[in-house]
Design a protein around this motif. Sequence first.
Motif, PDB file in Angstrom:
ATOM      1  N   ALA A   1       0.817  -1.212   0.000  1.00 51.99           N
ATOM      2  CA  ALA A   1       0.000   0.000   0.000  1.00 51.99           C
ATOM      3  C   ALA A   1       0.849   1.259   0.000  1.00 51.99           C
ATOM      4  O   ALA A   1       0.446   2.276   0.517  1.00 51.99           O
ATOM      5  CB  ALA A   1      -0.923  -0.003   1.222  1.00 51.99           C
ATOM      6  N   ILE A   2       2.012   1.176  -0.587  1.00 54.83           N
ATOM      7  CA  ILE A   2       2.923   2.322  -0.535  1.00 54.83           C
ATOM      8  C   ILE A   2       2.396   3.443  -1.440  1.00 54.83           C
ATOM      9  O   ILE A   2       1.745   3.182  -2.456  1.00 54.83           O
ATOM     10  CB  ILE A   2       4.325   1.865  -0.924  1.00 54.83           C
ATOM     11  CG1 ILE A   2       5.376   2.851  -0.417  1.00 54.83           C
ATOM     12  CG2 ILE A   2       4.458   1.678  -2.405  1.00 54.83           C
ATOM     13  CD1 ILE A   2       6.722   2.195  -0.271  1.00 54.83           C
ATOM     14  N   LEU A   3       2.632   4.671  -1.029  1.00 54.80           N
ATOM     15  CA  LEU A   3       2.102   5.832  -1.747  1.00 54.80           C
ATOM     16  C   LEU A   3       3.210   6.416  -2.627  1.00 54.80           C
ATOM     17  O   LEU A   3       4.291   6.719  -2.142  1.00 54.80           O
ATOM     18  CB  LEU A   3       1.637   6.864  -0.717  1.00 54.80           C
ATOM     19  CG  LEU A   3       0.762   8.011  -1.186  1.00 54.80           C
ATOM     20  CD1 LEU A   3      -0.508   7.489  -1.825  1.00 54.80           C
ATOM     21  CD2 LEU A   3       0.416   8.901  -0.002  1.00 54.80           C
ATOM     22  N   TYR A   4       2.920   6.554  -3.921  1.00 50.56           N
ATOM     23  CA  TYR A   4       3.940   7.078  -4.823  1.00 50.56           C
ATOM     24  C   TYR A   4       3.540   8.461  -5.310  1.00 50.56           C
ATOM     25  O   TYR A   4       2.360   8.742  -5.486  1.00 50.56           O
ATOM     26  CB  TYR A   4       4.086   6.167  -6.050  1.00 50.56           C
ATOM     27  CG  TYR A   4       4.584   4.791  -5.731  1.00 50.56           C
ATOM     28  CD1 TYR A   4       5.903   4.595  -5.341  1.00 50.56           C
ATOM     29  CD2 TYR A   4       3.744   3.685  -5.821  1.00 50.56           C
ATOM     30  CE1 TYR A   4       6.375   3.332  -5.050  1.00 50.56           C
ATOM     31  CE2 TYR A   4       4.201   2.419  -5.531  1.00 50.56           C
ATOM     32  CZ  TYR A   4       5.519   2.249  -5.144  1.00 50.56           C
ATOM     33  OH  TYR A   4       5.980   0.999  -4.854  1.00 50.56           O
ATOM     34  N   SER A   5       4.553   9.292  -5.576  1.00 52.91           N
ATOM     35  CA  SER A   5       4.266  10.569  -6.238  1.00 52.91           C
ATOM     36  C   SER A   5       4.004  10.309  -7.718  1.00 52.91           C
ATOM     37  O   SER A   5       4.296   9.241  -8.241  1.00 52.91           O
ATOM     38  CB  SER A   5       5.428  11.535  -6.061  1.00 52.91           C
ATOM     39  OG  SER A   5       5.463  11.990  -4.734  1.00 52.91           O
ATOM     40  N   ASN A   6       3.471  11.335  -8.373  1.00 48.61           N
ATOM     41  CA  ASN A   6       3.017  11.185  -9.754  1.00 48.61           C
ATOM     42  C   ASN A   6       4.229  11.173 -10.709  1.00 48.61           C
ATOM     43  O   ASN A   6       4.990  12.134 -10.752  1.00 48.61           O
ATOM     44  CB  ASN A   6       2.113  12.376 -10.070  1.00 48.61           C
ATOM     45  CG  ASN A   6       1.368  12.209 -11.358  1.00 48.61           C
ATOM     46  OD1 ASN A   6       1.735  11.387 -12.191  1.00 48.61           O
ATOM     47  ND2 ASN A   6       0.323  12.981 -11.527  1.00 48.61           N
ATOM     48  N   PRO A   7       4.411  10.108 -11.486  1.00 50.33           N
ATOM     49  CA  PRO A   7       5.596  10.064 -12.357  1.00 50.33           C
ATOM     50  C   PRO A   7       5.469  10.918 -13.610  1.00 50.33           C
ATOM     51  O   PRO A   7       6.486  11.275 -14.216  1.00 50.33           O
ATOM     52  CB  PRO A   7       5.691   8.585 -12.737  1.00 50.33           C
ATOM     53  CG  PRO A   7       4.295   8.087 -12.641  1.00 50.33           C
ATOM     54  CD  PRO A   7       3.630   8.862 -11.549  1.00 50.33           C
TER      55      PRO A   7
END
Lengths: 144, 238
Positions: free
Chosen positions: A94-100
């Motif tokens: 459930a890791i949160l990523y920034s927008n690539p």
Amino acid sequence: MTALGLFNYWAVIVLMMVGFYTLIARSNLVKKLIGLNIFQTSVILMYVSFGKVTGGTAPILVEAAHAEEVGETAEAVGGVGAEVVEAVEVAGEAILYSNPLPHVLMLTAIVVGVATLALGLSLVVRIKEAYGTIEEHELLDGPS
Amino acid sequence: MSEGVLMAEIVDIVLLILLAITGIMIIRLRNLFAAVMLTGIYSLVSAGLFVVMDAVDVAFTEAAVGAGISTVLLLGTLALVGHQEAEPTHRPILPLFVVIITGGILVYGTSQMPPFGGPDNPAQLHVAPHYLEESEHEVGHIPNVVTSVLASYRGYDTMGETAVVFAAMVGVLLLLSRGPLPKRVFHEGQWITVRPGETREELEAEIKAGGPVGIEATPPPDDPVPPDRTAGEGDTHG
């Protein structure tokens, strides 16, 4: 939502105006190009700000298997229980990523920016060679 | 709010303030060499800011290209054009006015913007989730999503970028590969071209006759400074 609110956008606008001012107020052509560079960096900062998610991480996928490894290593080293391993695994899922997407667009923008800078600087070199000056007011009204 | 998030925001604010100070110093400096060095610092600080905002790929591109290649290009240019900026001829009231008005309008525009870092911001809801969830299956086992998007989903962008860089390179080569160009000298209110090999007598005769004019540089043509022109030379400083 965060303590930051709109501060990032305002700071970017300040930087953009610094670059804009250098572009329109300075008569030295090299200084103008430096101003253009500052302007460009501020636009890149703005796009990267759009992509940031608070509490997120860089958009490089953390695989669940890797998370498991990390958990097991922690278990072996620090003697933590199975529940920690599980917690790390869940975090991996459930890791949160920034927008690539903004990152990709800005990679392109940086490289194009350097290309335009190189072209502008070679024009400046030629202007200096022909006119003997790179000050805009001297180019317009003759050397003072 | 966790401690890590708070730290990241403090670093973000400090770096932005540093950037603003560096930018204002770049404006104030008249020595172009110092300004170019500060531009390198500016790029490096912004690379740090990109890391804080999770854009690691942008950060190392900016550090390598912005702080590295740009600085080298600017320094190479300064070696050819001199590094002292002339004193201003008049006070910059109109530019200041334009900049303050534009900045004010832009700040007004941000009042409609979603807050920084919100996970539900419109920018986060369109194609980004698709890239993050599906790129592993659609593109291949590339952990870095930025790479997948750059090379696959938006491959045409990258191709266009290559075309732009190629065009710029062709432009630079065309500009710099030619030999010495005709000189221009300032004569009675206008710039006139010196034709190669033209002598001063021929030129003065032409000026008297009112025909096409040009002034021959008395030193050999590869001398960058025509005899009657010494103003605007920054080289005297260094």
